[in-house]
Scaffold this active site. Structure first.
Site, PDB file in Angstrom:
ATOM      1  N   SER A  26       5.589  -7.319   4.767  1.00 60.49           N
ATOM      2  CA  SER A  26       6.224  -7.617   6.049  1.00 60.49           C
ATOM      3  C   SER A  26       6.973  -8.936   6.012  1.00 60.49           C
ATOM      4  CB  SER A  26       5.170  -7.666   7.156  1.00 60.49           C
ATOM      5  OG  SER A  26       4.365  -8.826   7.019  1.00 60.49           O
ATOM      6  N   GLU A  32      10.285  -8.784  -1.204  1.00 58.02           N
ATOM      7  CA  GLU A  32      10.940  -7.573  -0.698  1.00 58.02           C
ATOM      8  C   GLU A  32      10.297  -7.264   0.657  1.00 58.02           C
ATOM      9  OE1 GLU A  32      11.450  -2.797  -1.526  1.00 58.02           O
ATOM     10  OE2 GLU A  32      10.591  -4.048  -3.101  1.00 58.02           O
ATOM     11  N   LEU A  33      11.036  -7.504   1.720  1.00 62.54           N
ATOM     12  CA  LEU A  33      10.448  -7.465   3.055  1.00 62.54           C
ATOM     13  C   LEU A  33      10.956  -6.275   3.854  1.00 62.54           C
ATOM     14  CD1 LEU A  33      10.722 -11.300   3.747  1.00 62.54           C
ATOM     15  CD2 LEU A  33       8.896 -10.038   2.591  1.00 62.54           C
ATOM     16  N   TRP A  39       0.805  -1.213   0.000  1.00 61.17           N
ATOM     17  CA  TRP A  39       0.000   0.000   0.000  1.00 61.17           C
ATOM     18  C   TRP A  39       0.845   1.273   0.000  1.00 61.17           C
ATOM     19  CZ3 TRP A  39       1.723   2.407   4.277  1.00 61.17           C
ATOM     20  CH2 TRP A  39       2.115   1.634   5.377  1.00 61.17           C
TER      21      TRP A  39
END
Length: 363
Positions: free
Chosen positions: A208, A229-230, A132
């Protein structure tokens, strides 16, 4: 994750600055059917079009997005709160992908190694679980290479920004064969259904670490490829030889961009003892007060609301934990006095003497 309410099979899409309902977005219930359509569209798309032809179609899709930029940028602000100027910058970046396409085109060319030739082949159905915080650009950074390579793509936008995701996907899909690019709406349960479907050959997710672990655990038994991609915990280090004015300016600006909701934003600062007090003074007295908190649709506001009330409560808990354990509150801004119920504004806050074991440092 963000506590977005679901009612009667719909996402209640609310503005974090006002608490007002933007729209009710129906949750996708036919996940298997969508995947099957993507699977059926894969071979024609990957075998009857060249990489160059696919890239030219994608460029037309980006032109379509550019043509609706005056609608898309305000929608981003309304759905997730970032200041309009930042949303406009994101949309401009969405349309400016010439260099990116050149990289893709070069990467898709066969590579000759002596008597061997390496050819990249498409995998099949690719699922993108988009975030988001950059709800338009992050979709494309993942979808463009997948589509250019000949894969079909299903995008599940974050439930925080469903309308932005829909607008981006539908704009791109106008120029693509039917079912090559689709959108699925919903919360984590829809994402889990997509990830677990055996016809899905690759999953791409920005989000996350906790969600990333769940995806890996589901993908592992199928040896399904993943691009994750955290979250990070990014430090800034200020040495005693630093230009303190520039360091302080950057510390504030890159901590507060997108209200700090960026995976690579500055989350903690280590300052050399010799310049610590002066640095803190410049940050808290000169630069932090310049960042006004308010509705991102008003151009004078440089910091919008946090994305949700859940996120606001999370940040409040971090700050309070640090103060309770001895951190010093150097500065805290105001928030709109008339902020309506359901809004998620949080003041610009500067803490010092933050130690290991305090939540702002470790999580």
């Amino acid at each position: 994750v963000q506590g977005i309410p679901i009612q009667d099979g719909c996402i209640l899409n609310k503005n974090p600055a006002t608490g007002e309902l933007i729209s009710k977005v129906p949750i996708t219930t036919n996940v298997e059917e969508i995947v099957e359509k993507a699977h059926d569209a894969f071979l024609p798309w990957s075998t009857t079009t060249s990489a160059q032809e696919r890239i030219e179609l994608l460029k037309k899709g980006l032109e379509e997005i550019k043509s609706i930029s005056t609608e898309l940028a305000p929608l981003i602000t309304q759905e997730m709160g970032k200041p309009l100027l930042e949303a406009q910058g994101e949309v401009e970046g969405v349309a400016d992908k010439d260099e990116y396409f050149q990289i893709l085109q070069d990467a898709l060319q066969p590579i000759q190694h002596n008597s061997s030739t390496v050819i990249r082949q498409a995998l099949g159905v690719v699922v993108i679980l988009s975030p988001w915080n950059f709800p338009a650009d992050e979709i494309l950074l993942l979808a463009l290479p997948a589509l250019a390579s000949g894969n079909t793509v299903i995008v599940k936008p974050s439930e925080v920004t469903p309308e932005t995701g829909r607008m981006v996907v539908e704009s791109m899909a106008k120029y693509l064969p039917t079912n090559v690019l689709q959108v699925a709406q919903g919360d984590g349960s829809v994402g889990a259904a997509l990830v677990g479907n055996t016809s899905v050959k690759m999953v791409c997710m920005t989000g996350s670490s906790a969600t990333g672990k769940k995806i890996l655990s589901t993908a592992a038994p199928q040896l399904k490829r993943c691009v994750l991609e955290l979250g990070g915990k990014d430090p800034m280090i200020v040495f005693d030889s630093a230009d303190l004015e520039k360091a302080a300016h950057d510390a504030v600006a890159y901590s507060l961009s997108n209200s700090g909701q960026v995976c690579c934003s500055i989350e903690r600062i280590y300052v050399a003892d010799a310049v610590h007090d002066e640095f803190c003074k410049v940050v808290s007295e000169k630069f932090a007060p310049n960042f006004k908190v308010g509705n991102g649709m008003e151009m004078e506001n440089l910091v919008g609301p946090l994305v949700s009330t859940t996120q606001k409560e999370h940040v409040e808990a971090h700050v309070q934990d640090a103060i309770d354990k001895g951190a010093e509150l150097l500065y805290q801004s105001s928030v709109p006095e008339d902020a309506p119920e359901g809004s998620s504004f949080f003041p610009v806050t500067v803490l010092s003497n933050v130690q290991r074991g305090m939540r702002p440092v470790k999580s």
